[in-house]
Design a protein around this motif. Structure first.
Motif, PDB file in Angstrom:
ATOM      1  N   ASN A   1      31.313  38.034  20.202  1.00  0.00           N
ATOM      2  CA  ASN A   1      30.269  37.872  20.743  1.00  0.00           C
ATOM      3  C   ASN A   1      29.721  38.718  20.546  1.00  0.00           C
ATOM      4  O   ASN A   1      28.009  38.779  19.982  1.00  0.00           O
ATOM      5  CB  ASN A   1      29.578  37.310  22.659  1.00  0.00           C
ATOM      6  CG  ASN A   1      28.581  37.169  22.651  1.00  0.00           C
ATOM      7  OD1 ASN A   1      28.500  38.584  24.052  1.00  0.00           O
ATOM      8  ND2 ASN A   1      28.095  36.128  22.443  1.00  0.00           N
TER       9      ASN A   1
ATOM     10  N   ARG B   1      20.742  34.086  27.018  1.00  0.00           N
ATOM     11  CA  ARG B   1      21.632  32.922  27.194  1.00  0.00           C
ATOM     12  C   ARG B   1      22.736  33.217  26.131  1.00  0.00           C
ATOM     13  O   ARG B   1      23.604  32.875  25.675  1.00  0.00           O
ATOM     14  CB  ARG B   1      21.070  31.667  26.281  1.00  0.00           C
ATOM     15  CG  ARG B   1      19.456  31.320  27.269  1.00  0.00           C
ATOM     16  CD  ARG B   1      19.078  29.834  26.675  1.00  0.00           C
ATOM     17  NE  ARG B   1      18.658  29.764  25.193  1.00  0.00           N
ATOM     18  CZ  ARG B   1      17.207  29.724  25.199  1.00  0.00           C
ATOM     19  NH1 ARG B   1      16.344  30.273  26.654  1.00  0.00           N
ATOM     20  NH2 ARG B   1      16.575  29.353  24.083  1.00  0.00           N
ATOM     21  N   LEU B   2      22.112  33.885  25.113  1.00  0.00           N
ATOM     22  CA  LEU B   2      23.884  34.538  23.661  1.00  0.00           C
ATOM     23  C   LEU B   2      24.841  35.447  24.048  1.00  0.00           C
ATOM     24  O   LEU B   2      25.719  34.851  24.242  1.00  0.00           O
ATOM     25  CB  LEU B   2      23.249  34.907  22.952  1.00  0.00           C
ATOM     26  CG  LEU B   2      23.895  35.174  21.662  1.00  0.00           C
ATOM     27  CD1 LEU B   2      24.391  33.984  20.962  1.00  0.00           C
ATOM     28  CD2 LEU B   2      22.984  36.128  20.248  1.00  0.00           C
TER      29      LEU B   2
ATOM     30  N   ARG C   1      30.043  36.687  33.375  1.00  0.00           N
ATOM     31  CA  ARG C   1      30.118  35.351  32.755  1.00  0.00           C
ATOM     32  C   ARG C   1      30.902  34.425  31.855  1.00  0.00           C
ATOM     33  O   ARG C   1      31.398  33.298  32.076  1.00  0.00           O
ATOM     34  CB  ARG C   1      28.984  35.465  31.438  1.00  0.00           C
ATOM     35  CG  ARG C   1      27.769  35.327  31.947  1.00  0.00           C
ATOM     36  CD  ARG C   1      26.381  35.402  31.016  1.00  0.00           C
ATOM     37  NE  ARG C   1      25.150  35.341  31.662  1.00  0.00           N
ATOM     38  CZ  ARG C   1      23.987  35.622  31.095  1.00  0.00           C
ATOM     39  NH1 ARG C   1      24.337  35.486  29.110  1.00  0.00           N
ATOM     40  NH2 ARG C   1      23.086  36.163  31.163  1.00  0.00           N
TER      41      ARG C   1
ATOM     42  N   SER D   1      22.357  27.944  21.397  1.00  0.00           N
ATOM     43  CA  SER D   1      23.172  29.381  21.328  1.00  0.00           C
ATOM     44  C   SER D   1      23.597  29.597  22.549  1.00  0.00           C
ATOM     45  O   SER D   1      24.933  30.198  22.519  1.00  0.00           O
ATOM     46  CB  SER D   1      21.160  29.903  22.206  1.00  0.00           C
ATOM     47  OG  SER D   1      20.892  29.077  22.672  1.00  0.00           O
ATOM     48  N   ARG D   2      23.744  29.227  23.939  1.00  0.00           N
ATOM     49  CA  ARG D   2      24.684  29.362  24.702  1.00  0.00           C
ATOM     50  C   ARG D   2      25.889  29.466  24.756  1.00  0.00           C
ATOM     51  O   ARG D   2      26.507  27.748  24.734  1.00  0.00           O
ATOM     52  CB  ARG D   2      24.570  29.079  26.138  1.00  0.00           C
ATOM     53  CG  ARG D   2      23.307  29.228  26.213  1.00  0.00           C
ATOM     54  CD  ARG D   2      23.449  28.671  27.920  1.00  0.00           C
ATOM     55  NE  ARG D   2      22.887  27.525  28.143  1.00  0.00           N
ATOM     56  CZ  ARG D   2      23.744  26.211  29.596  1.00  0.00           C
ATOM     57  NH1 ARG D   2      23.886  27.529  29.994  1.00  0.00           N
ATOM     58  NH2 ARG D   2      23.559  25.883  29.516  1.00  0.00           N
TER      59      ARG D   2
ATOM     60  N   ASN E   1      29.034  29.601  26.171  1.00  0.00           N
ATOM     61  CA  ASN E   1      29.426  28.544  27.150  1.00  0.00           C
ATOM     62  C   ASN E   1      29.514  27.520  27.071  1.00  0.00           C
ATOM     63  O   ASN E   1      29.906  26.521  27.423  1.00  0.00           O
ATOM     64  CB  ASN E   1      29.451  29.552  28.691  1.00  0.00           C
ATOM     65  CG  ASN E   1      27.703  29.350  28.603  1.00  0.00           C
ATOM     66  OD1 ASN E   1      27.053  28.638  28.233  1.00  0.00           O
ATOM     67  ND2 ASN E   1      27.382  28.951  30.091  1.00  0.00           N
TER      68      ASN E   1
END
Lengths: 421, 421
Positions: free
Chosen positions: B53, B72-73, B79, B128-129, B131
């Motif tokens: 990441n 968001r990234l 998280r 982007s995210r 998760n």
């Protein structure tokens, strides 16, 4: 002219959307009253509708349409009565709209559930058979949807005459006349317009030849409920009871040939093939069904059996032809069905409980059967009352589509001031 | 290169379809074991994933991505733990697959019912995210689906690292590694390929900006579960209890701004507007919410209120701006919501039973609420356990989409030799 069709279809779409808002909250009684008024209007228009159908028939003869199409197009007094009987059945069906299910409190205190509501506006595109006009209109109305009907050009006069009676019934009953609209032009551009009316039409249901449905699916900007073909299988497993397997194999193929739930390929476990195939071949011979077999089938049944090609396993014959394959067991049967089949209807004949469960879990078709004929896969046999189509897709509706397939569920939340923390 | 992407996506599709056949009949325990093994694999890979990441974050900084996107990234240890907690929740959810409902005998003697089955292969396209990668993978697995994940190019390293751990977990547990595949290229052509893999992919779920979703919907040859925007309304009816209306109006707008279930237009019945609007305006002023009002609103609240344009009624602000309109009553409110809204979530505040029922029946949205904040419209609040998306379409899934939205029902028929007469 092109522009005026665009304008016309926009108007039809707008009117349908407007009517759908009224239908969405129409009571069951209001909808049934309208259907009864339509029944009466049709009775009173019988001679006008049959006369209109005669105009279509005369044109069709002049255009040298083939006999199957002529047969589908023709309305006789008996068929007309059949249409009316079908309408009466729809009046008797339970209204799916307004059903509230799964109401329960959530930890936040809101009371959450689901409510069944109409889709809104249905666009129906179909060929030749004018009785579809009434069937589709009555199912749409009962489920609170407006409908735009685009029938085959060869049936235009019949469809217009039926629609006139339907709209008269709507008018008498007080529901919007535009709840049911028949496209009054045979210009093909109207279809292209209809399937792009994203703002006004919620779902497109095409019924007809595979070519028509493929074209519509490819071009539609609106979700389509469709079935392309019915390449159905019966698998005679090693522990099949022949007293069930033989009648089912015969019935699934020969009860009617031109229907989508007829069997097109028979799979037989190698452990019983030498015993089963000669018996079933005798039954097929009596019905003059042509067999196309794998090499093993040919070895057992002899030279009367034509060699099946790879193409045969994919083919929906819709006629007195059957592909036959001997398989090594359950796994090959399941793989064959999932690979070559059309995910319509497939049946296993077996007395083995665990194998039946495996077939049920692994065959990826809209109807999966154990010890029953594939011919049962239709809306009437399934008790849907009537059928607006059959879906081989997995999204939204699957298999025979009746009233419920024309509805959706929305979430409903009852509170007494809850806010999100 | 173009050709090799085509080849690559075909292979990905084939592998997914093959894995989906195994998943379709995997037991609940097998699926939960796999999810637990993935949990352990992720725990063991935490530092590798956070390092991957960091590579994405460094690139994103170098490319001057905006701060919202950077936020968001980013994966922090907190998280990351949140992701794991979400996975644990999915393990705890009931398995929807195999549920058999509505089994009943038909007059023919067949025993007919419906069985819940996976859709097959899900194609997920998102931005982007990172998760989302785990969320989508775990929901797909739990519901017996294979999934192909195409995340944003800015999150490629993070997604690959997460996918590696997921596939390790799958391998350990004995389920096919290809049950979860991450597209390992940032070539945009891969998306075009994915949404045209009609043979291998059953549904596409896009999540991201409106532009992305519109493009995908326009080009996809596969059904799409999507929501374009959330233009949600609260209607303060004349018989509203202000003790409910004021907190709900505040909560629906200001609890979070950038979410699809936030209110974007407030409708107020003219009979209470002069009393209600000044009170609610005061609350909004404290939160620095900009109001854009109709002429009547301006008359009541004065010149601080900007004039709303026609465009404002259509707008999802996703920020501290609110459109306000005074309406003549129920009918105008319903018409406004159905015309300008996005069919996402709309709420009425009223103590009148019959008007509440009318609102419930006539508002054509995926969630319709009475005396509750629109902010409740999400998968967690609805108890779905998790949410793979929100649908504003009416076909298949509507509103928050959880496990059940990733399933379909097939008809099943048990017989003892029945044939069609």
């Amino acid at each position: 002219m092109q522009e005026s069709i665009e304008q016309y279809m926009q108007t039809v779409g707008q009117q349908a959307r407007k009517a759908s808002r009224v239908l969405a909250s129409a009571s069951t009684q209001a909808k049934n009253n309208a259907l009864s008024a339509i029944y009466t209007a049709l009775q009173n228009s019988e001679s006008a509708i049959l006369a209109a159908n005669q105009i279509d028939m005369t044109k069709a003869h002049a255009n040298n349409l083939d006999s199957a199409l002529l047969d589908r197009l023709e309305l006789t007094p008996t068929r007309f009565q059949g249409m009316l009987d079908g309408l009466k059945d729809v009046i008797g069906l339970a209204d799916p709209i307004g059903q509230i299910t799964d109401m329960a409190y959530r930890p936040s205190g809101i009371h959450l559930g689901k409510m069944r509501v109409p889709l809104g506006v249905v666009g129906m595109i179909y060929e030749s058979r004018p009785n579809v006009t009434l069937e589709a209109a009555s199912l749409a109305l009962k489920s609170g949807n407006a409908i735009i009907l685009r029938g085959g050009s060869e049936a235009l006069e019949s469809n217009k005459a039926i629609a006139e009676a339907v709209q008269h019934g709507l008018k008498v009953s007080g529901l919007p006349e535009n709840s049911v609209q028949v496209i009054n032009t045979s210009d093909r551009a109207a279809v292209g317009q209809l399937i792009a009316l994203t703002e006004f039409v919620d779902v497109i249901i095409p019924r007809g030849g595979k070519g028509l449905i493929e074209r519509i699916t490819k071009d539609a900007r609106i979700p389509v409920i469709k079935h392309l073909d019915g390449n159905c299988h019966v698998f005679v497993e090693a522990q099949a009871d022949f007293n069930k397997a033989l009648p089912i194999a015969l019935n699934a193929k020969t009860h009617r040939y031109g229907v989508c739930n007829a069997m097109e390929t028979l799979l037989v476990d190698e452990k019983v093939a030498a015993e089963f195939l000669p018996q079933v071949a005798e039954l097929y011979a009596e019905k003059q069904v042509e067999l196309r077999g794998c090499p093993e089938t040919q070895k057992i049944l002899g030279s009367t059996v034509i060699a099946a090609t790879e193409e045969d396993w994919y083919t929906e014959y819709l006629g007195p032809i059957l592909a036959v394959k001997v398989v090594s067991g359950m796994d090959e049967a399941i793989d064959h069905i999932n690979k070559y089949g059309s995910h319509h209807t497939d049946s296993i004949i077996t007395e083995n409980f665990s194998l039946a469960r495996q077939f049920l879990a692994c065959v990826d078709s809209s109807s999966v059967m154990i010890n029953a004929s594939t011919r049962f896969a239709d809306g009437f046999e399934y008790g849907l009352g009537a059928e607006i189509g059959i879906s081989t897709d997995k999204i939204h509706a699957r298999g025979p589509v009746g009233l419920e397939g024309l509805t959706s569920q929305k979430w409903i939340v009852f509170g007494d001031g809850q806010i999100r923390q």
